[in-house]
Design a protein around this motif. Structure first.
Motif, PDB file in Angstrom:
ATOM      1  N   ASN A 110       0.810  -1.220   0.000  1.00 10.93           N
ATOM      2  CA  ASN A 110       0.000   0.000   0.000  1.00 10.93           C
ATOM      3  C   ASN A 110       0.844   1.272   0.000  1.00 10.93           C
ATOM      4  OD1 ASN A 110      -2.366  -1.618   0.155  1.00 10.93           O
ATOM      5  ND2 ASN A 110      -2.026  -1.839   2.349  1.00 10.93           N
ATOM      6  N   LEU A 111       1.873   1.294  -0.816  1.00 13.22           N
ATOM      7  CA  LEU A 111       2.770   2.447  -0.922  1.00 13.22           C
ATOM      8  C   LEU A 111       2.042   3.599  -1.611  1.00 13.22           C
ATOM      9  CD1 LEU A 111       5.638   3.665  -0.695  1.00 13.22           C
ATOM     10  CD2 LEU A 111       6.137   2.609  -2.903  1.00 13.22           C
ATOM     11  N   LYS A 112       2.048   4.754  -0.937  1.00 18.37           N
ATOM     12  CA  LYS A 112       1.421   5.951  -1.498  1.00 18.37           C
ATOM     13  C   LYS A 112       2.315   7.151  -1.267  1.00 18.37           C
ATOM     14  CE  LYS A 112      -3.378   4.561  -0.874  1.00 18.37           C
ATOM     15  NZ  LYS A 112      -3.364   3.378  -0.074  1.00 18.37           N
ATOM     16  N   ARG A 113       2.395   8.005  -2.276  1.00 16.31           N
ATOM     17  CA  ARG A 113       3.126   9.258  -2.122  1.00 16.31           C
ATOM     18  C   ARG A 113       2.152  10.304  -1.604  1.00 16.31           C
ATOM     19  NH1 ARG A 113       7.350  12.192  -6.069  1.00 16.31           N
ATOM     20  NH2 ARG A 113       7.188  14.253  -5.162  1.00 16.31           N
ATOM     21  N   ILE A 114       2.581  11.054  -0.602  1.00 15.91           N
ATOM     22  CA  ILE A 114       1.762  12.109  -0.007  1.00 15.91           C
ATOM     23  C   ILE A 114       2.607  13.365   0.130  1.00 15.91           C
ATOM     24  CG2 ILE A 114       0.226  10.500   1.209  1.00 15.91           C
ATOM     25  CD1 ILE A 114       1.859  11.022   3.762  1.00 15.91           C
ATOM     26  N   GLN A 115       1.985  14.457   0.525  1.00 13.11           N
ATOM     27  CA  GLN A 115       2.684  15.725   0.772  1.00 13.11           C
ATOM     28  C   GLN A 115       2.568  16.072   2.249  1.00 13.11           C
ATOM     29  OE1 GLN A 115       4.412  16.241  -2.384  1.00 13.11           O
ATOM     30  NE2 GLN A 115       4.013  18.363  -1.896  1.00 13.11           N
ATOM     31  N   ARG A 116       3.648  16.525   2.837  1.00 13.73           N
ATOM     32  CA  ARG A 116       3.667  17.034   4.208  1.00 13.73           C
ATOM     33  C   ARG A 116       4.446  18.347   4.168  1.00 13.73           C
ATOM     34  NH1 ARG A 116       0.568  13.796   6.151  1.00 13.73           N
ATOM     35  NH2 ARG A 116       1.003  11.931   7.317  1.00 13.73           N
ATOM     36  N   SER A 117       3.799  19.435   4.520  1.00 10.96           N
ATOM     37  CA  SER A 117       4.448  20.755   4.524  1.00 10.96           C
ATOM     38  C   SER A 117       5.135  21.044   3.193  1.00 10.96           C
ATOM     39  CB  SER A 117       5.457  20.856   5.674  1.00 10.96           C
ATOM     40  OG  SER A 117       4.830  20.622   6.908  1.00 10.96           O
ATOM     41  N   GLY A 118       4.491  20.640   2.099  1.00 12.38           N
ATOM     42  CA  GLY A 118       5.023  20.913   0.772  1.00 12.38           C
ATOM     43  C   GLY A 118       6.139  19.993   0.321  1.00 12.38           C
ATOM     44  N   ARG A 119       6.489  18.998   1.143  1.00 13.61           N
ATOM     45  CA  ARG A 119       7.558  18.053   0.795  1.00 13.61           C
ATOM     46  C   ARG A 119       6.967  16.689   0.494  1.00 13.61           C
ATOM     47  NH1 ARG A 119      11.961  16.952   4.475  1.00 13.61           N
ATOM     48  NH2 ARG A 119      12.768  16.020   2.585  1.00 13.61           N
ATOM     49  N   PRO A 120       7.618  15.922  -0.405  1.00 14.00           N
ATOM     50  CA  PRO A 120       7.118  14.576  -0.696  1.00 14.00           C
ATOM     51  C   PRO A 120       7.454  13.598   0.432  1.00 14.00           C
ATOM     52  CG  PRO A 120       9.086  15.030  -1.998  1.00 14.00           C
ATOM     53  CD  PRO A 120       8.754  16.292  -1.252  1.00 14.00           C
ATOM     54  N   TRP A 121       6.454  12.852   0.826  1.00 13.26           N
ATOM     55  CA  TRP A 121       6.569  11.780   1.802  1.00 13.26           C
ATOM     56  C   TRP A 121       5.961  10.534   1.185  1.00 13.26           C
ATOM     57  CZ3 TRP A 121       6.891  11.886   7.589  1.00 13.26           C
ATOM     58  CH2 TRP A 121       7.530  13.041   8.052  1.00 13.26           C
ATOM     59  N   VAL A 122       6.205   9.400   1.813  1.00 16.92           N
ATOM     60  CA  VAL A 122       5.526   8.164   1.447  1.00 16.92           C
ATOM     61  C   VAL A 122       4.903   7.577   2.703  1.00 16.92           C
ATOM     62  CG1 VAL A 122       6.817   7.535  -0.629  1.00 16.92           C
ATOM     63  CG2 VAL A 122       7.734   6.913   1.611  1.00 16.92           C
ATOM     64  N   GLU A 146       5.259   6.159   7.883  1.00 15.41           N
ATOM     65  CA  GLU A 146       5.398   7.339   7.035  1.00 15.41           C
ATOM     66  C   GLU A 146       6.831   7.817   7.131  1.00 15.41           C
ATOM     67  OE1 GLU A 146       2.642  10.365   8.157  1.00 15.41           O
ATOM     68  OE2 GLU A 146       0.916   9.241   7.439  1.00 15.41           O
ATOM     69  N   SER A 147       7.336   8.335   6.006  1.00 14.29           N
ATOM     70  CA  SER A 147       8.711   8.815   5.981  1.00 14.29           C
ATOM     71  C   SER A 147       8.872   9.828   4.855  1.00 14.29           C
ATOM     72  CB  SER A 147       9.671   7.641   5.757  1.00 14.29           C
ATOM     73  OG  SER A 147      11.007   8.091   5.724  1.00 14.29           O
ATOM     74  N   PRO A 148       9.746  10.817   5.053  1.00 16.54           N
ATOM     75  CA  PRO A 148      10.051  11.715   3.939  1.00 16.54           C
ATOM     76  C   PRO A 148      10.736  10.939   2.816  1.00 16.54           C
ATOM     77  CG  PRO A 148      11.007  12.544   5.994  1.00 16.54           C
ATOM     78  CD  PRO A 148      10.472  11.184   6.270  1.00 16.54           C
ATOM     79  N   VAL A 149      10.490  11.345   1.572  1.00 19.21           N
ATOM     80  CA  VAL A 149      11.198  10.754   0.435  1.00 19.21           C
ATOM     81  C   VAL A 149      12.596  11.363   0.415  1.00 19.21           C
ATOM     82  CG1 VAL A 149      11.292  10.569  -2.080  1.00 19.21           C
ATOM     83  CG2 VAL A 149       9.091  10.384  -0.893  1.00 19.21           C
ATOM     84  N   HIS A 150      13.588  10.511   0.493  1.00 23.82           N
ATOM     85  CA  HIS A 150      14.980  10.976   0.448  1.00 23.82           C
ATOM     86  C   HIS A 150      15.474  11.086  -0.997  1.00 23.82           C
ATOM     87  CE1 HIS A 150      19.104  11.567   1.621  1.00 23.82           C
ATOM     88  NE2 HIS A 150      19.476  10.552   0.876  1.00 23.82           N
ATOM     89  N   ASP A 151      15.003  10.170  -1.845  1.00 23.82           N
ATOM     90  CA  ASP A 151      15.464  10.125  -3.233  1.00 23.82           C
ATOM     91  C   ASP A 151      14.521   9.207  -4.017  1.00 23.82           C
ATOM     92  OD1 ASP A 151      17.083  10.543  -5.460  1.00 23.82           O
ATOM     93  OD2 ASP A 151      18.744   9.302  -4.738  1.00 23.82           O
ATOM     94  N   ILE A 152      14.647   9.247  -5.318  1.00 23.71           N
ATOM     95  CA  ILE A 152      14.011   8.270  -6.203  1.00 23.71           C
ATOM     96  C   ILE A 152      15.128   7.751  -7.095  1.00 23.71           C
ATOM     97  CG2 ILE A 152      12.325   7.873  -8.028  1.00 23.71           C
ATOM     98  CD1 ILE A 152      10.696  10.201  -6.860  1.00 23.71           C
ATOM     99  N   ARG A 153      15.331   6.435  -7.097  1.00 22.08           N
ATOM    100  CA  ARG A 153      16.458   5.844  -7.840  1.00 22.08           C
ATOM    101  C   ARG A 153      15.977   4.768  -8.796  1.00 22.08           C
ATOM    102  NH1 ARG A 153      20.311   4.668  -2.712  1.00 22.08           N
ATOM    103  NH2 ARG A 153      20.549   6.826  -2.065  1.00 22.08           N
ATOM    104  N   ARG A 154      16.719   4.615  -9.868  1.00 25.31           N
ATOM    105  CA  ARG A 154      16.503   3.515 -10.790  1.00 25.31           C
ATOM    106  C   ARG A 154      17.365   2.363 -10.278  1.00 25.31           C
ATOM    107  NH1 ARG A 154      13.608   2.413 -14.675  1.00 25.31           N
ATOM    108  NH2 ARG A 154      12.863   4.512 -15.029  1.00 25.31           N
ATOM    109  N   ILE A 155      16.724   1.255  -9.949  1.00 26.82           N
ATOM    110  CA  ILE A 155      17.384   0.091  -9.353  1.00 26.82           C
ATOM    111  C   ILE A 155      17.218  -1.092 -10.295  1.00 26.82           C
ATOM    112  CG2 ILE A 155      17.417  -1.505  -7.377  1.00 26.82           C
ATOM    113  CD1 ILE A 155      18.190   1.318  -6.558  1.00 26.82           C
ATOM    114  N   LYS A 156      18.310  -1.836 -10.482  1.00 30.49           N
ATOM    115  CA  LYS A 156      18.227  -3.075 -11.254  1.00 30.49           C
ATOM    116  C   LYS A 156      18.036  -4.213 -10.266  1.00 30.49           C
ATOM    117  CE  LYS A 156      20.724  -4.156 -15.049  1.00 30.49           C
ATOM    118  NZ  LYS A 156      21.911  -4.557 -15.827  1.00 30.49           N
ATOM    119  N   SER A 157      16.917  -4.919 -10.390  1.00 32.04           N
ATOM    120  CA  SER A 157      16.600  -5.996  -9.454  1.00 32.04           C
ATOM    121  C   SER A 157      17.406  -7.253  -9.791  1.00 32.04           C
ATOM    122  CB  SER A 157      15.099  -6.303  -9.478  1.00 32.04           C
ATOM    123  OG  SER A 157      14.735  -6.824 -10.731  1.00 32.04           O
ATOM    124  N   SER A 158      17.286  -8.252  -8.923  1.00 35.41           N
ATOM    125  CA  SER A 158      18.047  -9.495  -9.092  1.00 35.41           C
ATOM    126  C   SER A 158      17.684 -10.228 -10.376  1.00 35.41           C
ATOM    127  CB  SER A 158      17.846 -10.415  -7.891  1.00 35.41           C
ATOM    128  OG  SER A 158      16.471 -10.715  -7.745  1.00 35.41           O
TER     129      SER A 158
END
Length: 146
Positions: free
Chosen positions: A39-51, A69-81
């Motif tokens: 149930n991962l959702k992106r939300i806004q908190r005080s104008g910043r992206p959180w999940v 809930e946590s602030p989004v630190h980054d969005i990365r392209r990851i190569k899975s196994s």
């Protein structure tokens, strides 16, 4: 600094997320650490992206759900196994392993087909640990209080 000796499976705490005694697979072949979430959702908190997301810290009790809930630190392209590349949210949180704590970046993903909900990769271990691949649950979980 003395390095912590760990096995190929360990129990950790993620105190910032309210998670205790989460069993993780130690993977020196993986660069990043990954956590299975629902149930991962992106939300806004005080104008910043959180999940916000759900965790099932007990593999054997899927009724046990921790909402995080946590602030989004980054969005990365990851190569899975399996070789597929995907974009993932990255959070920065505190890990407690063997009573030692440090900040760690964790990608949020769907690991439902994996045995363990979290994979601890090289970046998360840094220069803090030595891995004994023949051992499991070498450390004693720390005493971080919620």
């Amino acid at each position: 600094m003395n390095k912590l000796i760990i096995g190929n499976l360990e129990s950790i705490h993620l105190p910032d997320l309210g998670i205790r005694d989460l069993q993780v697979r130690i993977d020196t072949g993986a660069q990043s650490s990954s956590l299975h979430v629902d149930n991962l959702k992106r939300i806004q908190r005080s104008g910043r992206p959180w999940v916000c997301f759900d965790l099932h810290p007990d593999l054997y009790n899927t009724d046990d759900i921790v909402r995080c809930e946590s602030p989004v630190h980054d969005i990365r392209r990851i190569k899975s196994s399996n070789g597929e590349s995907q974009q993932r949210y990255v959070i920065r949180t505190t890990i407690d392993l063997g009573g030692q704590t440090w900040p760690i970046d964790i990608t949020l993903s769907n690991r439902s087909d994996m045995t363990y909900l979290m994979l601890l990769g090289r970046e998360g271990m840094g220069d803090r640990v030595l891995v004994d691949p023949s051992a499991t649950f070498v450390t004693t979980p720390g005493s971080v209080e919620d």
